[in-house]
Write an enzyme that holds these catalytic residues in place. Structure first.
Site, PDB file in Angstrom:
ATOM      1  N   LYS A 201       5.156   9.078   9.536  1.00 29.90           N
ATOM      2  CA  LYS A 201       4.842   8.651  10.810  1.00 29.90           C
ATOM      3  C   LYS A 201       5.735   8.728  11.988  1.00 29.90           C
ATOM      4  CE  LYS A 201       2.217   4.458   8.771  1.00 29.90           C
ATOM      5  NZ  LYS A 201       0.966   5.196   9.636  1.00 29.90           N
TER       6      LYS A 201
ATOM      7  N   ASP B  19       8.808   2.589   0.278  1.00 29.98           N
ATOM      8  CA  ASP B  19       8.029   3.111   0.536  1.00 29.98           C
ATOM      9  C   ASP B  19       8.688   3.393   2.027  1.00 29.98           C
ATOM     10  OD1 ASP B  19       6.401   4.189   2.130  1.00 29.98           O
ATOM     11  OD2 ASP B  19       4.873   3.281   0.668  1.00 29.98           O
TER      12      ASP B  19
ATOM     13  N   TYR C 282       0.591  -1.752   0.258  1.00 27.26           N
ATOM     14  CA  TYR C 282       0.387   0.016   0.254  1.00 27.26           C
ATOM     15  C   TYR C 282       1.059   1.211   0.269  1.00 27.26           C
ATOM     16  CZ  TYR C 282      -3.394   3.642   1.844  1.00 27.26           C
ATOM     17  OH  TYR C 282      -4.060   4.791   1.614  1.00 27.26           O
TER      18      TYR C 282
END
Length: 584
Positions: A424, A396, A303
């Site tokens: 994050k 990623d 994702y």
């Protein structure tokens, strides 16, 4: 196993109701005795009162005051004897009434138990946590039923209540699509209503009903030093005095940028954004602008945010042209997205041979299909293949960045990509994202180059301050060794508990990131992950939640530990996991 659990639950229900019936009988008997006695008196005219001394005896606290022709009079010895005789007769009579009530209650219990136990799992009616149309049509197939029977057993076992959470969520569904601001929070894949958070601190979270949980979601990764860390909060307070957002350059951007560049092998320049999705959007445009190629390769189950070009699923082949995975995504938006299998170099090279590919993009450790680590050979092979075919390699690291190592996954595995996306952890719990890479690649980004990307709140001082302090804490000696130690202990304990209870289970961890699947394994890619027993995971999740352990509400999400988790937290979680595994 499920049938055995159902029978055990039925037996527990019957025993519980029978016990209630007996108690009802005893209480009823005593209550009737007390009531009957108080309303029964010996007339004062039948006893002499002037010469009888006050006598205390067993039951004398019930001495009766009556009103006769001579006025209020306290009964003495003769009246006490009479009363005792009356009491004995009444006890016999009221005892019969009490046990008659017990028999009636027991009959009701038996009928209720028969009714509950005769209902199969498939016939149980879901609570109105589902859209009414779905429940009525029977098209909703929850992993397990949240019928009143199940909730009764749950409440009896854990004593937790979710009244306020349920009320808030029901209202939220009238205000926001699905009642949430991000889909996975709705608990759709595990069933039931989500809990509504009230506050967090350290390794714990509390819902609006006051229930406490050990948290292994950590705001989906950012809370690596623990929720509401005091040092991070102090840094935020100082920064807050100066303002929440400038919309202009600030010195804090330079500080965090230098920390990222010093830590991450692939990064020579960095651009801050507001989220991981935004970082991946900017990265995608940048690699296409730099290479002057349009096609990119991603991996099934990885994702990279909700941009149109990434919402792609694989076809039936090993690797196919992507098809839109969401309504509203035009076919043209995904035409340049190719899909390969994770941990399968042959599927990647087949696509590189036949296409001019701008970049190969992947999660170096998959966290959005559950926890799936790469083989070292896979990452090394990707580096070699991308160089061979002139494509860029993009990691990623929105999830893995600064979580599995201070230099991100690329330093952990010793494989350096050309471009990296982050998020994050580098925001310390505030909205943030970033993409960075080689200087020559990054200089195509405006205003240095022609590729446009912008953001009003990008680099805002609060996110920069929280990120700086978080990264300072992570640099302290022993931080990642501690994360690795407690996380290994946790996942090994969960796996051992599952195997002891006879469940097929596999999983693993790297530093502060972990996950497992209810299947034999090994799980090397998304297709392997889909073999996991998601119904069993749904039961596991709810039973752990009801015992005070908050886990990601999906089989296909990784879990996270933090520096705030203690050995005692891990031991308690393993003990609860062992209990739950036995009951699945």
């Amino acid at each position: 196993m499920e049938k055995a659990t159902s029978k055990a639950a039925d037996a527990a229900l019957i025993c519980g109701l029978a016990a209630i019936a007996v108690i009802a009988g005893l209480v009823g008997s005593n209550a009737l005795q007390s009531s009957f006695y108080v309303t029964t008196t010996v007339p004062a005219t039948q006893v002499a009162t002037s010469t009888i001394p006050a006598v205390q005896a067993k039951g004398a606290d019930r001495t009766q005051f009556t009103s006769g022709s001579q006025g209020p009079t306290r009964s003495g010895v003769s009246s006490l004897q009479a009363s005792m005789q009356v009491e004995a007769a009444q006890a016999s009579s009221t005892g019969i009434y009490g046990w008659l009530l017990a028999a009636i209650a027991a009959s009701v219990a038996f009928v209720a138990a028969k009714r509950f136990s005769s209902r199969s799992g498939d016939a149980m009616q879901p609570l109105q946590m589902l859209p009414t149309s779905m429940a009525a049509s029977g098209s909703a197939h929850l992993p397990w039923s949240f019928d009143p029977y199940t909730q009764m057993i749950m409440a009896a076992t854990t004593g937790r209540k979710y009244d306020k959470s349920n009320a808030i969520f029901e209202e939220a569904k009238t205000l926001m699509p699905g009642g949430v601001s991000s889909p996975v929070r709705a608990f759709k894949s595990v069933g039931g209503n989500p809990i509504v958070f009230d506050r967090v601190k350290g390794a714990y979270c509390w819902d609006v009903d006051g229930n406490e949980y050990i948290d292994y979601v950590g705001s989906w990764g950012p809370a690596i030093v623990g929720h509401a860390n005091d040092e991070v909060l102090d840094a935020l307070r100082e920064t807050l005095k100066k303002g929440t957002s400038f919309g202009a350059p600030s010195a804090l951007e330079n500080v965090l940028a230098k920390m990222v560049i010093a830590a991450v092998p692939s990064v020579e320049m960095v651009r801050f954004t507001n989220s991981g999705t935004e970082a991946c959007m900017g990265m995608l445009r940048m690699v296409r602008a730099y290479t002057k190629r349009e096609k990119v390769i991603k991996f099934e189950g990885c994702y990279h945010g909700h941009a149109d070009g990434f919402l792609v699923q694989a076809g039936s082949g090993v690797a196919t042209l992507g098809l839109p995975d969401s309504p509203g995504v035009p076919a043209g938006a995904t035409a340049g997205t190719l899909v390969a299998q994770y941990n399968d170099l042959a599927s990647v090279e087949a696509l590189l041979k036949g296409n001019d590919v701008a970049a190969v993009i992947l999660e170096p450790v998959v966290g959005n299909s559950g926890f799936i680590p790469p083989t070292k050979e896979f990452l090394v092979g990707l580096r070699e293949l991308t160089k061979k075919y002139g494509a860029l390699l993009v990691f990623d690291e929105v999830m893995t960045g600064f979580r599995i190592a201070y230099g991100c996954a690329q330093s952990y595995f010793g494989v350096t990509p050309d471009v990296t996306t982050m998020g994050k952890v580098i925001g310390g719990g505030l909205p943030v994202g970033a993409y960075g890479g080689r200087r020559d690649i990054m200089e195509v980004v405006a205003p240095a180059g022609p590729m446009y990307q912008a953001g009003t709140l990008s680099g805002n001082p609060l996110a920069m301050a929280a990120g700086i302090k978080t990264m300072e804490i992570l640099q302290r000696p022993g931080s990642y060794e501690y994360l690795d130690k407690i996380t290994k202990k946790l996942i090994n304990g969960i796996l051992a508990a599952g195997k002891e209870a006879g469940h097929p289970i596999c999983g693993g961890s790297i530093s502060g990131m972990f996950g497992f699947f209810f299947c034999e394994g090994p799980v090397r890619n998304y297709q392997d992950a889909t073999k996991s027993d998601t119904k069993k995971f749904a039961k596991w999740h709810r039973m752990m939640l009801d015992r005070g352990v908050y886990l990601a509400p999906s089989q296909f999400e990784a879990g996270f530990t933090s520096l705030a988790h203690t050995e005692a937290d891990i031991d308690k979680t393993i003990a609860i996991a062992r209990e739950v595994m036995k009951q699945l």
